[in-house]
Motif scaffolding. Structure first.
Motif, PDB file in Angstrom:
ATOM      1  N   GLN A   1      -4.935  34.275  28.731  1.00  0.00           N
ATOM      2  CA  GLN A   1      -4.801  35.469  29.567  1.00  0.00           C
ATOM      3  C   GLN A   1      -3.688  35.292  30.596  1.00  0.00           C
ATOM      4  OE1 GLN A   1      -6.735  38.150  28.722  1.00  0.00           O
ATOM      5  NE2 GLN A   1      -7.290  36.707  27.099  1.00  0.00           N
ATOM      6  N   SER A   2      -2.962  36.368  30.871  1.00  0.00           N
ATOM      7  CA  SER A   2      -1.954  36.330  31.932  1.00  0.00           C
ATOM      8  C   SER A   2      -2.563  36.666  33.288  1.00  0.00           C
ATOM      9  CB  SER A   2      -0.816  37.300  31.617  1.00  0.00           C
ATOM     10  OG  SER A   2      -1.315  38.633  31.528  1.00  0.00           O
ATOM     11  N   GLY A   3      -3.773  37.226  33.281  1.00  0.00           N
ATOM     12  CA  GLY A   3      -4.459  37.559  34.519  1.00  0.00           C
ATOM     13  C   GLY A   3      -5.490  36.500  34.874  1.00  0.00           C
ATOM     14  N   LEU A   4      -5.370  35.923  36.062  1.00  0.00           N
ATOM     15  CA  LEU A   4      -6.278  34.861  36.490  1.00  0.00           C
ATOM     16  C   LEU A   4      -7.727  35.303  36.444  1.00  0.00           C
ATOM     17  CD1 LEU A   4      -7.029  32.166  37.851  1.00  0.00           C
ATOM     18  CD2 LEU A   4      -6.499  33.229  40.047  1.00  0.00           C
ATOM     19  N   PHE A   5      -8.017  36.476  37.016  1.00  0.00           N
ATOM     20  CA  PHE A   5      -9.418  36.863  37.159  1.00  0.00           C
ATOM     21  C   PHE A   5     -10.008  37.370  35.851  1.00  0.00           C
ATOM     22  CE2 PHE A   5      -7.508  37.062  41.394  1.00  0.00           C
ATOM     23  CZ  PHE A   5      -8.299  36.109  42.010  1.00  0.00           C
ATOM     24  N   GLU A   6      -9.166  37.895  34.967  1.00  0.00           N
ATOM     25  CA  GLU A   6      -9.627  38.208  33.615  1.00  0.00           C
ATOM     26  C   GLU A   6     -10.040  36.923  32.907  1.00  0.00           C
ATOM     27  OE1 GLU A   6     -10.465  39.946  29.891  1.00  0.00           O
ATOM     28  OE2 GLU A   6     -10.336  40.813  31.900  1.00  0.00           O
ATOM     29  N   SER A   7      -9.242  35.865  33.094  1.00  0.00           N
ATOM     30  CA  SER A   7      -9.577  34.569  32.509  1.00  0.00           C
ATOM     31  C   SER A   7     -10.899  34.044  33.070  1.00  0.00           C
ATOM     32  CB  SER A   7      -8.455  33.566  32.800  1.00  0.00           C
ATOM     33  OG  SER A   7      -8.788  32.280  32.331  1.00  0.00           O
ATOM     34  N   MET A   8     -11.099  34.198  34.384  1.00  0.00           N
ATOM     35  CA  MET A   8     -12.332  33.718  35.006  1.00  0.00           C
ATOM     36  C   MET A   8     -13.540  34.501  34.514  1.00  0.00           C
ATOM     37  SD  MET A   8     -10.914  33.077  38.894  1.00  0.00           S
ATOM     38  CE  MET A   8     -12.432  32.362  39.536  1.00  0.00           C
ATOM     39  N   GLU A   9     -13.391  35.804  34.338  1.00  0.00           N
ATOM     40  CA  GLU A   9     -14.500  36.626  33.852  1.00  0.00           C
ATOM     41  C   GLU A   9     -14.849  36.274  32.406  1.00  0.00           C
ATOM     42  OE1 GLU A   9     -12.789  40.376  34.813  1.00  0.00           O
ATOM     43  OE2 GLU A   9     -13.555  40.357  36.876  1.00  0.00           O
ATOM     44  N   ARG A  10     -13.828  36.006  31.588  1.00  0.00           N
ATOM     45  CA  ARG A  10     -14.098  35.550  30.228  1.00  0.00           C
ATOM     46  C   ARG A  10     -14.781  34.190  30.251  1.00  0.00           C
ATOM     47  NH1 ARG A  10     -10.800  37.669  25.782  1.00  0.00           N
ATOM     48  NH2 ARG A  10      -9.805  39.613  26.440  1.00  0.00           N
ATOM     49  N   GLY A  11     -14.376  33.362  31.222  1.00  0.00           N
ATOM     50  CA  GLY A  11     -15.005  32.059  31.368  1.00  0.00           C
ATOM     51  C   GLY A  11     -16.484  32.160  31.677  1.00  0.00           C
ATOM     52  N   MET A  12     -16.863  33.150  32.461  1.00  0.00           N
ATOM     53  CA  MET A  12     -18.280  33.359  32.751  1.00  0.00           C
ATOM     54  C   MET A  12     -19.050  33.677  31.471  1.00  0.00           C
ATOM     55  SD  MET A  12     -19.013  32.844  35.929  1.00  0.00           S
ATOM     56  CE  MET A  12     -20.634  33.610  35.909  1.00  0.00           C
ATOM     57  N   ARG A  13     -18.458  34.495  30.601  1.00  0.00           N
ATOM     58  CA  ARG A  13     -19.123  34.832  29.340  1.00  0.00           C
ATOM     59  C   ARG A  13     -19.238  33.602  28.442  1.00  0.00           C
ATOM     60  NH1 ARG A  13     -16.010  39.606  30.072  1.00  0.00           N
ATOM     61  NH2 ARG A  13     -14.420  39.025  28.528  1.00  0.00           N
ATOM     62  N   ALA A  14     -18.180  32.775  28.438  1.00  0.00           N
ATOM     63  CA  ALA A  14     -18.222  31.542  27.649  1.00  0.00           C
ATOM     64  C   ALA A  14     -19.335  30.633  28.141  1.00  0.00           C
ATOM     65  CB  ALA A  14     -16.873  30.823  27.726  1.00  0.00           C
ATOM     66  N   LYS A  15     -19.475  30.534  29.455  1.00  0.00           N
ATOM     67  CA  LYS A  15     -20.479  29.627  30.014  1.00  0.00           C
ATOM     68  C   LYS A  15     -21.893  30.120  29.752  1.00  0.00           C
ATOM     69  CE  LYS A  15     -17.223  27.678  33.249  1.00  0.00           C
ATOM     70  NZ  LYS A  15     -16.612  27.704  34.586  1.00  0.00           N
ATOM     71  N   MET A  16     -22.062  31.431  29.642  1.00  0.00           N
ATOM     72  CA  MET A  16     -23.383  31.941  29.293  1.00  0.00           C
ATOM     73  C   MET A  16     -23.757  31.582  27.848  1.00  0.00           C
ATOM     74  SD  MET A  16     -24.769  33.129  31.942  1.00  0.00           S
ATOM     75  CE  MET A  16     -23.845  31.856  32.852  1.00  0.00           C
ATOM     76  N   GLU A  17     -22.760  31.544  26.967  1.00  0.00           N
ATOM     77  CA  GLU A  17     -23.038  31.096  25.600  1.00  0.00           C
ATOM     78  C   GLU A  17     -23.400  29.617  25.583  1.00  0.00           C
ATOM     79  OE1 GLU A  17     -21.040  30.752  21.148  1.00  0.00           O
ATOM     80  OE2 GLU A  17     -20.320  32.314  22.514  1.00  0.00           O
ATOM     81  N   ILE A  18     -22.724  28.840  26.423  1.00  0.00           N
ATOM     82  CA  ILE A  18     -23.056  27.411  26.525  1.00  0.00           C
ATOM     83  C   ILE A  18     -24.505  27.236  26.962  1.00  0.00           C
ATOM     84  CG2 ILE A  18     -22.612  25.289  27.837  1.00  0.00           C
ATOM     85  CD1 ILE A  18     -19.640  26.157  27.919  1.00  0.00           C
ATOM     86  N   VAL A  19     -24.931  28.036  27.935  1.00  0.00           N
ATOM     87  CA  VAL A  19     -26.310  27.944  28.426  1.00  0.00           C
ATOM     88  C   VAL A  19     -27.301  28.258  27.313  1.00  0.00           C
ATOM     89  CG1 VAL A  19     -27.990  28.979  29.989  1.00  0.00           C
ATOM     90  CG2 VAL A  19     -25.713  28.404  30.825  1.00  0.00           C
ATOM     91  N   ARG A  20     -26.963  29.239  26.480  1.00  0.00           N
ATOM     92  CA  ARG A  20     -27.870  29.578  25.371  1.00  0.00           C
ATOM     93  C   ARG A  20     -27.983  28.429  24.370  1.00  0.00           C
ATOM     94  NH1 ARG A  20     -25.400  34.648  26.173  1.00  0.00           N
ATOM     95  NH2 ARG A  20     -23.811  34.255  24.576  1.00  0.00           N
TER      96      ARG A  20
END
Length: 203
Positions: A82-101
């Motif tokens: 991503q070229s947008g920092l906060f878009e990258s961070m928001e996608r990171g939150m979704r990735a981390k929720m999959e990790i938790v599952r």
């Protein structure tokens, strides 16, 4: 490590990994017996020692596995492209929720291990953390467009401020003794929204 561990079916590997995360995340390194990990994984203690020669080897394997899993899932969710920092961070939150599952106790283990003071594992954990942290940061930052931020922003200081805030938050969670992932997701969502309001260039 005995390579036979990797010849196990994926489900059995994951059971052992999750058992390790569960036990180590609830105790200090010293007070986490291999027998308890074996029991949680549904195998004998001798078989666990067949796959991992000692507790330190298992612990550091689990620590490195955290980084590998995180980078794999962050890549899958496009966090590094991503070229947008906060878009990258928001996608990171979704990735981390999959990790938790997939690995319910991995996040708690990661936080616990980061602050573990036992000299048997502390140095290796910290060296590994900084190696992976720099790798992830470099992969992400090379894509960020500096024009998205307010004029004159000290971008390295912004990264440092966000890192300090995140580390302080995680430390507070550890002191409470119970890591609530849903609460963490809400809190970090609010933090990201705040950072966007402060650092993003207004269109």
């Amino acid at each position: 490590m005995n390579e036979r561990f990797f010849s196990l079916p994926e489900e059995r590997q994951q059971a052992i990994i999750n058992a390790g995360y569960r036990v180590f995340s609830r105790n200090t390194y010293k007070n986490s017996p291999m027998s308890e990990i074996a029991q949680a994984a549904g195998i004998s203690k001798s078989l666990l020692f067949h796959y991992f020669h000692n507790k330190k080897e298992l612990y550091l394997f689990l620590w490195d596995k955290c980084a590998q899993i995180t980078i794999e899932l962050m890549t899958k969710y496009g966090c590094y492209s991503q070229s947008g920092l906060f878009e990258s961070m928001e996608r990171g939150m979704r990735a981390k929720m999959e990790i938790v599952r997939r690995y319910p106790d991995m996040a708690s283990f990661t936080i616990k291990a980061f602050y573990e003071k036992d000299p048997e594992v502390n140095v290796a954990v910290q060296e590994s953390y900084h190696r992976y942290f720099n790798l992830k940061a470099d992969k992400a930052r090379m894509n960020f467009d500096p024009e998205q931020f307010i004029p004159g922003l000290d971008i390295p200081m912004m990264y440092r401020e966000m890192y300090w805030a995140s580390e302080g938050y995680l430390w507070e969670m550890v002191q409470r003794g119970d890591v609530d992932m849903e609460q963490m997701e809400r809190d970090f969502g609010r933090l990201i929204a705040f950072w966007k309001s402060v650092y993003m260039r207004k269109s």
